[in-house]
Scaffold this motif. Structure first.
Motif, PDB file in Angstrom:
ATOM      1  N   LEU A  21      32.625  40.911  50.934  1.00  0.00           N
ATOM      2  CA  LEU A  21      32.111  40.410  49.657  1.00  0.00           C
ATOM      3  C   LEU A  21      33.258  39.703  48.940  1.00  0.00           C
ATOM      4  O   LEU A  21      34.176  40.342  48.428  1.00  0.00           O
ATOM      5  N   GLU A  22      33.212  38.375  48.940  1.00  0.00           N
ATOM      6  CA  GLU A  22      34.319  37.605  48.378  1.00  0.00           C
ATOM      7  C   GLU A  22      33.822  36.232  47.949  1.00  0.00           C
ATOM      8  O   GLU A  22      32.721  35.813  48.321  1.00  0.00           O
ATOM      9  N   ALA A  23      34.651  35.550  47.171  1.00  0.00           N
ATOM     10  CA  ALA A  23      34.312  34.216  46.670  1.00  0.00           C
ATOM     11  C   ALA A  23      34.665  33.184  47.734  1.00  0.00           C
ATOM     12  O   ALA A  23      35.630  32.429  47.604  1.00  0.00           O
ATOM     13  N   LEU A  41      25.292  38.534  48.761  1.00  0.00           N
ATOM     14  CA  LEU A  41      26.171  38.577  49.937  1.00  0.00           C
ATOM     15  C   LEU A  41      25.995  39.816  50.807  1.00  0.00           C
ATOM     16  O   LEU A  41      26.501  39.854  51.938  1.00  0.00           O
ATOM     17  N   ALA A  42      25.347  40.839  50.290  1.00  0.00           N
ATOM     18  CA  ALA A  42      25.329  42.127  50.997  1.00  0.00           C
ATOM     19  C   ALA A  42      23.925  42.466  51.493  1.00  0.00           C
ATOM     20  O   ALA A  42      22.941  42.265  50.784  1.00  0.00           O
ATOM     21  N   LEU A  82      33.692  47.869  45.864  1.00  0.00           N
ATOM     22  CA  LEU A  82      34.134  46.702  45.104  1.00  0.00           C
ATOM     23  C   LEU A  82      35.379  47.085  44.335  1.00  0.00           C
ATOM     24  O   LEU A  82      35.302  47.852  43.360  1.00  0.00           O
TER      25      LEU A  82
ATOM     26  N   ILE B  54      24.055  41.999  45.595  1.00  0.00           N
ATOM     27  CA  ILE B  54      25.451  41.880  45.133  1.00  0.00           C
ATOM     28  C   ILE B  54      25.887  40.439  45.362  1.00  0.00           C
ATOM     29  O   ILE B  54      25.806  39.931  46.489  1.00  0.00           O
ATOM     30  N   SER B  55      26.319  39.782  44.295  1.00  0.00           N
ATOM     31  CA  SER B  55      26.862  38.440  44.385  1.00  0.00           C
ATOM     32  C   SER B  55      28.299  38.476  43.866  1.00  0.00           C
ATOM     33  O   SER B  55      28.694  39.435  43.208  1.00  0.00           O
ATOM     34  N   VAL B  56      29.071  37.452  44.182  1.00  0.00           N
ATOM     35  CA  VAL B  56      30.425  37.342  43.629  1.00  0.00           C
ATOM     36  C   VAL B  56      30.471  36.098  42.751  1.00  0.00           C
ATOM     37  O   VAL B  56      30.053  35.023  43.187  1.00  0.00           O
ATOM     38  N   GLU B  58      32.780  33.554  40.320  1.00  0.00           N
ATOM     39  CA  GLU B  58      34.128  33.111  39.949  1.00  0.00           C
ATOM     40  C   GLU B  58      33.986  32.154  38.773  1.00  0.00           C
ATOM     41  O   GLU B  58      33.466  31.043  38.919  1.00  0.00           O
ATOM     42  N   LEU B  84      36.770  42.169  39.424  1.00  0.00           N
ATOM     43  CA  LEU B  84      37.579  42.426  40.627  1.00  0.00           C
ATOM     44  C   LEU B  84      39.068  42.314  40.317  1.00  0.00           C
ATOM     45  O   LEU B  84      39.889  42.147  41.212  1.00  0.00           O
ATOM     46  N   LEU B 134      37.203  36.618  38.613  1.00  0.00           N
ATOM     47  CA  LEU B 134      36.388  37.125  39.733  1.00  0.00           C
ATOM     48  C   LEU B 134      35.637  38.391  39.358  1.00  0.00           C
ATOM     49  O   LEU B 134      36.233  39.357  38.871  1.00  0.00           O
ATOM     50  N   ALA B 136      32.203  41.004  40.771  1.00  0.00           N
ATOM     51  CA  ALA B 136      31.013  41.313  41.560  1.00  0.00           C
ATOM     52  C   ALA B 136      29.872  41.525  40.572  1.00  0.00           C
ATOM     53  O   ALA B 136      30.068  42.118  39.501  1.00  0.00           O
TER      54      ALA B 136
END
Lengths: 160, 160
Positions: A21-23, A41-42, A82, B54-56, B58, B84, B134, B136
């Motif tokens: 889970l990352e940008a 994302l998950a 997270l 779940i999204s990230v 930025e 984050l 950043l 989540a």
């Protein structure tokens, strides 16, 4: 004692176990162009009787070399970690071999990555490498048992 | 222009809008005593047709003084923001007054706090104060519209 060298965590290497889970990758611009949304994302999975919850974990920081014998899995749901800090943390996972964990793998995060463990994936306990060991955790809330533990006969050592 | 002084974010002051997600209060010891689990802190609500995702995010960092006219709400689901990083961020919320937002309130986080916005709560767009911005985000994934925006006629200014 078997030693494990942690690999940098990448989506490809982690794919058998869950999602990073990352940008990274595709995003939608929202908020008048001032925010990138890396969407959904998950692969969350809380089983037929569970629901999603957010908990906060605070774990004692570990150091390398790090010895362990214990892994666990959650048969009833996925579990996402997270980090609430920019510190890298250690991720230990193992393939299932006929109901028991096989040889574990160790990953180290970049400092800007969370993970989602697929339902039932064997994994080590939360192992931050720096203080504070603070994480938000998205996992299954429910009333039925959701923890299986396994102890390897011999310890593994994660080295730097 | 109306100025707002951000208050430190506390569970009590934030209660009308949602939950503060932090390592405070009761916990369960897990992982052989090495981890505190602050359990199930958020009132998640994704409506009858939504699911958790779940999204990230930025977001571009903002600075104080910070002027805004835009707030928004999500009629179909709660929305949690989990930083984050250990950087404080700005939280703007407003009470609903007959379908439109009333006078907004500004909070600033401690650097170890996330938030969960209750379904339908008016809020400012994500406003980190440091790079990288950043987060989540745990919110509703679904196919029906889930965004209402509102522009105040006059800007508000959040001061230091």
């Amino acid at each position: 004692m078997t030693t494990l060298s942690p690999q940098p965590l990448t989506a490809g290497a982690f794919a058998p176990f869950g999602e990073v889970l990352e940008a990274a990758g595709a995003f939608r611009l929202i908020n008048e162009g001032l925010c990138r949304r890396h969407h959904d994302l998950a692969a969350l999975d809380f089983g037929p009787d569970g629901r999603a919850g957010i908990s906060v974990f605070e774990a004692v920081p570990r150091a390398l070399p790090y010895d362990f014998t214990l892994v666990e899995r959650h048969p009833e749901g996925s579990q996402a970690f997270l980090p609430l800090t920019q510190h890298p943390f250690l991720v230990i996972v193992a393939p299932d071999e006929a109901g028991a964990p096989g040889r574990p793998l160790a990953f180290i995060t970049s400092g800007a990555q969370g993970i989602n463990l697929r339902r039932g994936v064997w994994h080590g306990v939360l192992a931050p490498l720096h203080s504070p060991g603070l994480f938000a955790v998205v996992d299954r809330i429910g009333t039925t048992p959701n923890l299986e533990e396994y102890r390897y006969a011999e310890p593994f050592r994660v080295v730097a």
